[in-house]
Design a protein around this motif. Structure first.
Motif, PDB file in Angstrom:
ATOM      1  N   ILE A   1       7.573   0.777  13.782  1.00 56.16           N
ATOM      2  CA  ILE A   1       6.951   1.864  14.551  1.00 56.16           C
ATOM      3  C   ILE A   1       5.510   1.564  15.000  1.00 56.16           C
ATOM      4  O   ILE A   1       5.143   1.850  16.142  1.00 56.16           O
ATOM      5  CB  ILE A   1       7.019   3.193  13.770  1.00 56.16           C
ATOM      6  CG1 ILE A   1       8.482   3.650  13.670  1.00 56.16           C
ATOM      7  CG2 ILE A   1       6.179   4.283  14.444  1.00 56.16           C
ATOM      8  CD1 ILE A   1       8.695   4.911  12.870  1.00 56.16           C
TER       9      ILE A   1
ATOM     10  N   VAL B   1       5.300   8.315  21.135  1.00 56.66           N
ATOM     11  CA  VAL B   1       6.434   7.649  20.501  1.00 56.66           C
ATOM     12  C   VAL B   1       7.678   7.884  21.357  1.00 56.66           C
ATOM     13  O   VAL B   1       7.691   8.738  22.245  1.00 56.66           O
ATOM     14  CB  VAL B   1       6.683   8.169  19.063  1.00 56.66           C
ATOM     15  CG1 VAL B   1       5.515   7.822  18.166  1.00 56.66           C
ATOM     16  CG2 VAL B   1       6.900   9.678  19.073  1.00 56.66           C
TER      17      VAL B   1
ATOM     18  N   LYS C   1      10.967   8.434  20.067  1.00 51.73           N
ATOM     19  CA  LYS C   1      12.006   9.273  19.477  1.00 51.73           C
ATOM     20  C   LYS C   1      11.404  10.319  18.533  1.00 51.73           C
ATOM     21  O   LYS C   1      10.334  10.101  17.954  1.00 51.73           O
ATOM     22  CB  LYS C   1      13.005   8.412  18.692  1.00 51.73           C
ATOM     23  CG  LYS C   1      13.701   7.344  19.519  1.00 51.73           C
ATOM     24  CD  LYS C   1      14.568   6.466  18.617  1.00 51.73           C
ATOM     25  CE  LYS C   1      15.231   5.349  19.412  1.00 51.73           C
ATOM     26  NZ  LYS C   1      16.033   4.453  18.527  1.00 51.73           N
TER      27      LYS C   1
ATOM     28  N   SER D   1      12.623  11.053  15.661  1.00 51.42           N
ATOM     29  CA  SER D   1      12.653  10.464  14.317  1.00 51.42           C
ATOM     30  C   SER D   1      11.383   9.668  14.033  1.00 51.42           C
ATOM     31  O   SER D   1      10.872   9.664  12.907  1.00 51.42           O
ATOM     32  CB  SER D   1      13.883   9.574  14.154  1.00 51.42           C
ATOM     33  OG  SER D   1      13.867   8.510  15.105  1.00 51.42           O
ATOM     34  N   GLN D   2      10.849   8.985  15.060  1.00 56.44           N
ATOM     35  CA  GLN D   2       9.605   8.222  14.889  1.00 56.44           C
ATOM     36  C   GLN D   2       8.422   9.164  14.681  1.00 56.44           C
ATOM     37  O   GLN D   2       7.523   8.878  13.901  1.00 56.44           O
ATOM     38  CB  GLN D   2       9.383   7.337  16.118  1.00 56.44           C
ATOM     39  CG  GLN D   2      10.444   6.266  16.278  1.00 56.44           C
ATOM     40  CD  GLN D   2      10.407   5.598  17.639  1.00 56.44           C
ATOM     41  OE1 GLN D   2       9.706   6.049  18.550  1.00 56.44           O
ATOM     42  NE2 GLN D   2      11.169   4.522  17.795  1.00 56.44           N
ATOM     43  N   LYS D   3       8.462  10.290  15.365  1.00 55.07           N
ATOM     44  CA  LYS D   3       7.411  11.299  15.217  1.00 55.07           C
ATOM     45  C   LYS D   3       7.384  11.839  13.792  1.00 55.07           C
ATOM     46  O   LYS D   3       6.319  11.995  13.192  1.00 55.07           O
ATOM     47  CB  LYS D   3       7.642  12.434  16.218  1.00 55.07           C
ATOM     48  CG  LYS D   3       6.594  13.535  16.178  1.00 55.07           C
ATOM     49  CD  LYS D   3       6.858  14.572  17.266  1.00 55.07           C
ATOM     50  CE  LYS D   3       5.809  15.683  17.209  1.00 55.07           C
ATOM     51  NZ  LYS D   3       6.030  16.691  18.286  1.00 55.07           N
TER      52      LYS D   3
END
Length: 277
Positions: A204, A232, A234, A236-238
């Motif tokens: 990430i 970001v 996605k 999920s990355q957030k």
């Protein structure tokens, strides 16, 4: 009759494998924290310039990514021969195809080379380096070799002394108070990225885009507000970046705030927003 003062100026390219300590060395050479350092690979994405002034000497140090390909600025510097001296930084007695590729490039140019063997603080018996130094002598022609610890500021001043002797006789290119080619916003974004690299242990950190909104440093005593956007790809990355109960994001803000206040010499307030892009 007034005495004529000679001025000396030159561009010094810092080369070496990823994570060899080039960014730490640059910070020590210019006596200012302008490049982020991390134990993770590919921390430096682009060339960073740092300026060192001493009396009638001025040195432009250029920190480079740990790779040289046809698409980056380092390659263009070689093509245009736009530098005067090379600092080739090595990690103790490490040597493999990366160093072979670098010397294959620099051996094509008749430019003075100084070998820097870094991280000697991690070697208790320095005599083990003697065979390695002889090995280097057979690989590349250089004007001097220095063993240092960039992290611990050991023997950094010796690098300046050697460079002073071979700098071209030129007028200074930069104003005396000029330190780096980076804007304050870019340096702050790099500080933020440093702590993202530290607290996020996957891919990430390498895909996050950081934007520091332009701001003016107030001459008054009140706090300066700095707004930062993290982009970001996605949701999920957030979530990973924020962490449980916003723990990771709070760490990043707290640690970054301290470094930024030291850099700006001002009290600041940080607001970070994470967006999808």
């Amino acid at each position: 009759m007034d005495k004529i003062i000679s001025f000396y100026f030159g561009r010094v390219l810092i080369l070496g494998r990823t994570n060899v300590g080039k960014s730490t060395l640059l910070n020590q050479l210019v006596e200012k924290k302008i490049a982020i350092t991390s134990h993770k690979i590919n921390t430096t994405y682009f060339n960073i310039t740092g300026i060192y002034n001493y009396n009638n000497y001025q040195i432009e140090y250029i920190d480079t990514p740990g790779f040289i390909n046809k698409n980056n600025i380092t390659h263009n510097l070689f093509i245009n021969k736009n530098f005067d001296i090379i600092l080739f930084v090595l990690d103790r007695n490490k040597w493999n195809d990366i160093e072979e590729k670098i010397i294959k490039i620099i051996n094509n140019f008749s430019i003075p080379i100084i070998i820097i063997i870094n991280k000697i603080d991690k070697i208790s018996n320095k005599t083990i380096l003697l065979p390695h130094i002889n090995f280097i002598k057979n690989k590349i022609s250089f004007i001097d070799l220095i063993m240092i610890s960039a992290k611990n500021k050991l023997y950094i001043s010796n690098i300046h002394k050697i460079i002073f002797k071979i700098l071209p006789n030129k007028y200074h290119f930069f104003p005396k108070n000029y330190i780096t080619n980076q804007t304050k916003e870019l340096i702050i974004s790099e500080i933020i990225r440093k702590y993202i690299l530290k607290y996020i242990h996957n891919e990430i950190p390498y895909i996050i885009k950081i934007k520091v909104e332009p701001f003016i440093i107030s001459s008054k005593t009140f706090t300066n507000n700095i707004n930062i956007l993290l982009y970001v790809k996605k949701i999920s990355q957030k979530k990973i970046l924020i962490g449980k109960n916003a723990r990771i994001l709070k760490f990043i803000i707290s640690k970054s705030k301290n470094d930024i206040e030291i850099f700006l010499n001002k009290q600041i307030s940080i607001k970070i927003k994470i967006k999808l892009k």
